[in-house]
Design a protein around this motif. Structure first.
Motif, PDB file in Angstrom:
ATOM      1  N   ILE A 116     -16.278  26.181 -63.076  1.00  0.00           N
ATOM      2  CA  ILE A 116     -16.769  26.901 -64.250  1.00  0.00           C
ATOM      3  C   ILE A 116     -15.958  28.179 -64.478  1.00  0.00           C
ATOM      4  O   ILE A 116     -15.573  28.503 -65.599  1.00  0.00           O
ATOM      5  CB  ILE A 116     -18.265  27.238 -64.071  1.00  0.00           C
ATOM      6  N   CYS A 117     -15.682  28.906 -63.380  1.00  0.00           N
ATOM      7  CA  CYS A 117     -14.930  30.163 -63.503  1.00  0.00           C
ATOM      8  C   CYS A 117     -13.562  29.935 -64.122  1.00  0.00           C
ATOM      9  O   CYS A 117     -13.150  30.656 -65.024  1.00  0.00           O
ATOM     10  CB  CYS A 117     -14.786  30.805 -62.127  1.00  0.00           C
ATOM     11  N   PHE A 118     -12.852  28.902 -63.638  1.00  0.00           N
ATOM     12  CA  PHE A 118     -11.486  28.648 -64.094  1.00  0.00           C
ATOM     13  C   PHE A 118     -11.419  27.497 -65.103  1.00  0.00           C
ATOM     14  O   PHE A 118     -10.355  26.924 -65.309  1.00  0.00           O
ATOM     15  CB  PHE A 118     -10.595  28.334 -62.892  1.00  0.00           C
ATOM     16  N   GLY A 206     -23.768  33.066 -70.475  1.00  0.00           N
ATOM     17  CA  GLY A 206     -23.792  31.936 -69.544  1.00  0.00           C
ATOM     18  C   GLY A 206     -22.820  32.133 -68.401  1.00  0.00           C
ATOM     19  O   GLY A 206     -23.126  31.808 -67.239  1.00  0.00           O
ATOM     20  N   THR A 207     -21.641  32.681 -68.701  1.00  0.00           N
ATOM     21  CA  THR A 207     -20.645  32.959 -67.663  1.00  0.00           C
ATOM     22  C   THR A 207     -21.157  33.992 -66.675  1.00  0.00           C
ATOM     23  O   THR A 207     -20.945  33.878 -65.462  1.00  0.00           O
ATOM     24  CB  THR A 207     -19.332  33.445 -68.312  1.00  0.00           C
ATOM     25  N   VAL A 208     -21.859  35.009 -67.174  1.00  0.00           N
ATOM     26  CA  VAL A 208     -22.434  36.041 -66.300  1.00  0.00           C
ATOM     27  C   VAL A 208     -23.468  35.434 -65.357  1.00  0.00           C
ATOM     28  O   VAL A 208     -23.512  35.774 -64.162  1.00  0.00           O
ATOM     29  CB  VAL A 208     -23.060  37.168 -67.155  1.00  0.00           C
ATOM     30  N   LEU A 209     -24.307  34.521 -65.858  1.00  0.00           N
ATOM     31  CA  LEU A 209     -25.299  33.873 -65.002  1.00  0.00           C
ATOM     32  C   LEU A 209     -24.632  33.079 -63.883  1.00  0.00           C
ATOM     33  O   LEU A 209     -25.064  33.129 -62.722  1.00  0.00           O
ATOM     34  CB  LEU A 209     -26.200  32.952 -65.830  1.00  0.00           C
ATOM     35  N   VAL A 210     -23.570  32.347 -64.216  1.00  0.00           N
ATOM     36  CA  VAL A 210     -22.855  31.579 -63.193  1.00  0.00           C
ATOM     37  C   VAL A 210     -22.178  32.526 -62.207  1.00  0.00           C
ATOM     38  O   VAL A 210     -22.175  32.291 -60.991  1.00  0.00           O
ATOM     39  CB  VAL A 210     -21.834  30.625 -63.831  1.00  0.00           C
ATOM     40  N   PHE A 244     -13.748  24.782 -50.605  1.00  0.00           N
ATOM     41  CA  PHE A 244     -14.035  23.700 -51.544  1.00  0.00           C
ATOM     42  C   PHE A 244     -14.070  24.208 -52.981  1.00  0.00           C
ATOM     43  O   PHE A 244     -13.942  23.425 -53.920  1.00  0.00           O
ATOM     44  CB  PHE A 244     -15.357  23.007 -51.188  1.00  0.00           C
ATOM     45  N   ASN A 245     -14.255  25.518 -53.126  1.00  0.00           N
ATOM     46  CA  ASN A 245     -14.170  26.055 -54.488  1.00  0.00           C
ATOM     47  C   ASN A 245     -12.761  25.877 -55.054  1.00  0.00           C
ATOM     48  O   ASN A 245     -12.587  25.794 -56.276  1.00  0.00           O
ATOM     49  CB  ASN A 245     -14.560  27.535 -54.501  1.00  0.00           C
ATOM     50  N   GLN A 246     -11.756  25.779 -54.173  1.00  0.00           N
ATOM     51  CA  GLN A 246     -10.396  25.539 -54.656  1.00  0.00           C
ATOM     52  C   GLN A 246     -10.282  24.161 -55.303  1.00  0.00           C
ATOM     53  O   GLN A 246      -9.505  23.970 -56.234  1.00  0.00           O
ATOM     54  CB  GLN A 246      -9.399  25.651 -53.499  1.00  0.00           C
ATOM     55  N   ILE A 247     -11.068  23.192 -54.791  1.00  0.00           N
ATOM     56  CA  ILE A 247     -11.086  21.879 -55.428  1.00  0.00           C
ATOM     57  C   ILE A 247     -11.678  21.991 -56.821  1.00  0.00           C
ATOM     58  O   ILE A 247     -11.281  21.275 -57.747  1.00  0.00           O
ATOM     59  CB  ILE A 247     -11.879  20.879 -54.574  1.00  0.00           C
ATOM     60  N   GLY A 248     -12.631  22.916 -56.989  1.00  0.00           N
ATOM     61  CA  GLY A 248     -13.168  23.164 -58.320  1.00  0.00           C
ATOM     62  C   GLY A 248     -12.102  23.644 -59.279  1.00  0.00           C
ATOM     63  O   GLY A 248     -12.067  23.239 -60.457  1.00  0.00           O
ATOM     64  N   ILE A 249     -11.224  24.499 -58.785  1.00  0.00           N
ATOM     65  CA  ILE A 249     -10.117  24.970 -59.628  1.00  0.00           C
ATOM     66  C   ILE A 249      -9.171  23.815 -59.935  1.00  0.00           C
ATOM     67  O   ILE A 249      -8.674  23.695 -61.062  1.00  0.00           O
ATOM     68  CB  ILE A 249      -9.368  26.123 -58.927  1.00  0.00           C
ATOM     69  N   TYR A 269     -15.992  19.103 -72.864  1.00  0.00           N
ATOM     70  CA  TYR A 269     -15.604  19.529 -71.520  1.00  0.00           C
ATOM     71  C   TYR A 269     -16.710  20.389 -70.895  1.00  0.00           C
ATOM     72  O   TYR A 269     -17.125  20.167 -69.755  1.00  0.00           O
ATOM     73  CB  TYR A 269     -14.292  20.301 -71.621  1.00  0.00           C
ATOM     74  N   PHE A 270     -17.220  21.357 -71.653  1.00  0.00           N
ATOM     75  CA  PHE A 270     -18.303  22.196 -71.149  1.00  0.00           C
ATOM     76  C   PHE A 270     -19.572  21.374 -70.925  1.00  0.00           C
ATOM     77  O   PHE A 270     -20.348  21.644 -69.998  1.00  0.00           O
ATOM     78  CB  PHE A 270     -18.588  23.338 -72.118  1.00  0.00           C
ATOM     79  N   ALA A 271     -19.786  20.360 -71.750  1.00  0.00           N
ATOM     80  CA  ALA A 271     -20.978  19.519 -71.607  1.00  0.00           C
ATOM     81  C   ALA A 271     -20.945  18.709 -70.314  1.00  0.00           C
ATOM     82  O   ALA A 271     -21.956  18.592 -69.614  1.00  0.00           O
ATOM     83  CB  ALA A 271     -21.107  18.594 -72.817  1.00  0.00           C
ATOM     84  N   ILE A 272     -19.786  18.159 -69.980  1.00  0.00           N
ATOM     85  CA  ILE A 272     -19.707  17.343 -68.760  1.00  0.00           C
ATOM     86  C   ILE A 272     -19.853  18.214 -67.515  1.00  0.00           C
ATOM     87  O   ILE A 272     -20.439  17.789 -66.513  1.00  0.00           O
ATOM     88  CB  ILE A 272     -18.388  16.528 -68.730  1.00  0.00           C
ATOM     89  N   ILE A 273     -19.369  19.464 -67.570  1.00  0.00           N
ATOM     90  CA  ILE A 273     -19.597  20.396 -66.459  1.00  0.00           C
ATOM     91  C   ILE A 273     -21.097  20.631 -66.285  1.00  0.00           C
ATOM     92  O   ILE A 273     -21.618  20.673 -65.163  1.00  0.00           O
ATOM     93  CB  ILE A 273     -18.865  21.731 -66.700  1.00  0.00           C
ATOM     94  N   SER A 274     -21.816  20.771 -67.410  1.00  0.00           N
ATOM     95  CA  SER A 274     -23.265  20.991 -67.354  1.00  0.00           C
ATOM     96  C   SER A 274     -23.983  19.818 -66.697  1.00  0.00           C
ATOM     97  O   SER A 274     -24.908  20.005 -65.905  1.00  0.00           O
ATOM     98  CB  SER A 274     -23.816  21.220 -68.769  1.00  0.00           C
TER      99      SER A 274
END
Length: 557
Positions: A116-118, A206-210, A244-249, A269-274
């Protein structure tokens, strides 16, 4: 295969993973693996360090102290089920298959949080077009500053509500943030695409919450490892969860680069992340636990029996900075996370310098870099688990990272662009810089034992993410500065970018500072009798005028 079909396949895969974890959890509580361990204070044969401990304890005082703490443990329900005093006298460290379920969920949540961050790092131009007047880099900065603020709360929240409740709450907060960013609309994934994007203010909220939720996944790997994993598994477990957060990136580069090519693709793209985040949150609520029935190591068992209570976060921080050796692993951790975050944030520009301009190739390179961080952490972390050579391994990794950074911004005029060299340096940087984080997270916990593991990692995450947030704009400016080297010598003339010089200076300074590390590994000493533990640990010898400590609390001060 169409994009819609690909998305449905991805959904099927994540559903299968959730079902697999569910199946594992169904039988995990019934399978208990006993570690022979040692009873640190028994009268039988003991390893070398326990002989040392036995000599410095006064037997009568120790027996009375242990009996008092056993009664306190039963009264305060330190253990999940009731044990008689006789059972507690003979309890041994144990590990459970459930630990892998715990690690799986924490790693998955860390992956999602950095995805989500990247999420817009792989498609900055699309984001800039969709939200005119705003940049992807500024959004990452907002995320990182929120992350830093939330790190101050993690320790006290975990202490008050427990690890399980804290992780569940953070996962729910992250899911809400994702739904706000996607506009609560996932219809585009099933053939009715919408180009509607939420207002920028909603997206930022939403970004602040994450960003507020992420520290609960980043600051808790050491406490998860200490609570669930044996002494011979902790560095590897922490490496998996932290990296594992690097895999997220990496997923952000691969999926974002292919989906977010226009506003409609960005919305989908944002929907599938959700969707992925909601599924992970549901699984977390169903299966994530706080602690096992019996601690997995002698050090954790001793903490439980001693009735160790963690102080408030700020009090812990003060104590940490007074502990010899704590600031060295802190500096190494900050160095590593800063280098990997900055390189990840500007991967497009780094690749273009080396002549790689195809977007898909750039995305693959970015994914390879993040994967190299994870692989390096697991492999090198496993070596540290077996040897406890924290200092030696960290220095080698820092030196390797220093040499791997240079090719990312150096162009030899006689040779020109060398994509192969660039990719090799990028992967080498991931393998060498990535492991520094989990290794030094465990080292900091080791030297501050029996301090709060969550507080230790919170301090490191605050330092690392604050430094990253500050350095992202600095390196963005420095990347536009080009310095000529030997311009009058046609054979050796070259140029180097300013951001690479900044990162090299950080690595060099950290190497020089960390070289002075010389502190006892208190937790490793307590665990040396466990299966897989090592007793080859240097213990500072007292001066002739000093007396040996007579209690375990004096030993760990």
């Amino acid at each position: 295969m169409t994009m819609v079909s690909l998305q449905k396949c991805l959904l099927a895969v994540i559903s299968a993973v959730v079902l697999l974890i569910s199946a594992t959890d169904a039988f995990a509580p019934h399978l208990v693996t006993s570690r022979p361990g040692v009873r640190l204070l028994n009268n039988g044969p003991t390893p070398r360090s326990n002989v040392f401990l036995a000599k410095i304890y006064k037997k009568d005082d120790e027996r009375r102290r242990r009996g008092e703490h056993l009664r306190m443990a039963m009264e305060e329900r330190v253990f999940p089920r009731d044990y008689s005093e006789e059972e507690l006298e003979n309890v041994e460290p144990q590990v459970y298959p459930q630990r892998w379920v715990q690690l799986g969920y924490l790693s998955a949540l860390a992956l999602l949080s950095d995805w989500i961050c990247f999420s817009v790092a792989a498609a900055p131009s699309t984001f800039n077009t969709a939200f005119a007047g705003h940049s992807a880099a500024s959004l990452i900065d907002i995320f990182l500053f929120t992350n830093v603020a939330s790190c101050f709360l993690v320790t006290d929240v975990v202490k008050k509500f427990g690890l399980g409740t804290a992780i569940k709450g953070a996962s729910a907060l992250m899911a809400v943030g994702c739904l706000l960013r996607s506009g609560l609309d996932v219809s585009g994934l099933w053939g009715s695409p919408s180009s509607h994007l939420v207002p920028y203010e909603f997206f930022v909220f939403g970004t602040v919450l994450v960003g507020a939720a992420q520290p609960f996944f980043q600051c808790t790997p050491p406490v998860l490892s200490a609570t669930w994993f044996a002494a011979s598994e902790r560095a590897t477990s922490t490496a998996i969860a932290l990296n594992f957060n690097q895999i997220g990136i990496a997923v952000a580069f691969l999926v974002g680069g292919s989906m977010a090519t226009d506003p409609t693709g960005l919305q989908n793209y944002f929907a599938i992340i959700s969707i992925f985040t909601v599924l992970a949150t549901i699984g977390t609520f169903m299966q994530f636990q706080t602690a096992p029935p019996i601690p997995p190591s002698s050090s954790e068992l001793e903490k439980a029996l001693n009735g160790e209570e963690e102080p408030p976060f700020l009090e812990s921080v003060k104590k940490f900075f007074e502990t010899p050796g704590f600031t060295m692993p802190l500096a190494a951790f900050i160095c590593s996370i800063t280098i990997t975050n900055v390189v990840g944030a500007f991967i497009d520009e780094v690749m273009e310098r080396g002549g790689i301009t195809n977007q898909f190739s750039i995305d693959l390179a970015g994914a390879g870099f993040e994967l190299a961080i994870l692989v390096g952490g697991i492999v090198i972390g496993g070596y540290v688990d077996r040897t406890k050579q924290y200092k030696k391994v960290t220095l080698v990794c820092l030196l390797s990272a220093l040499f791997m950074i240079l090719p990312l911004g150096l162009t030899d005029h006689a040779i020109g662009h060398e994509p192969v060299l660039l990719i090799a340096a990028l992967l080498g940087l991931g393998i060498s810089a990535g492991p520094i984080q989990p290794i030094n997270a465990e080292l900091a916990v080791d030297v501050t034992y029996p301090g709060d593991e969550t507080a230790v990692e919170s301090v490191q995450q605050i330092g690392g993410n604050l430094a990253s947030a500050i350095l992202v704009p600095i390196c963005e400016f420095a990347s536009k500065q080009d310095y000529q080297l030997l311009p009058k010598n046609p054979e050796f003339a070259s140029d180097v970018r300013g951001d690479v010089l900044v990162l090299m200076a950080i690595a060099m300074g950290t190497f020089a500072y960390f070289s002075g590390f010389d502190a006892p590994l208190k937790r490793s000493l307590a665990d040396c009798g466990d299966e897989g533990g090592t007793c080859d640990i240097d213990m500072p010898q007292p001066q002739e005028s000093e007396s040996l400590p007579t209690t375990s609390s004096e030993l760990i001060k």
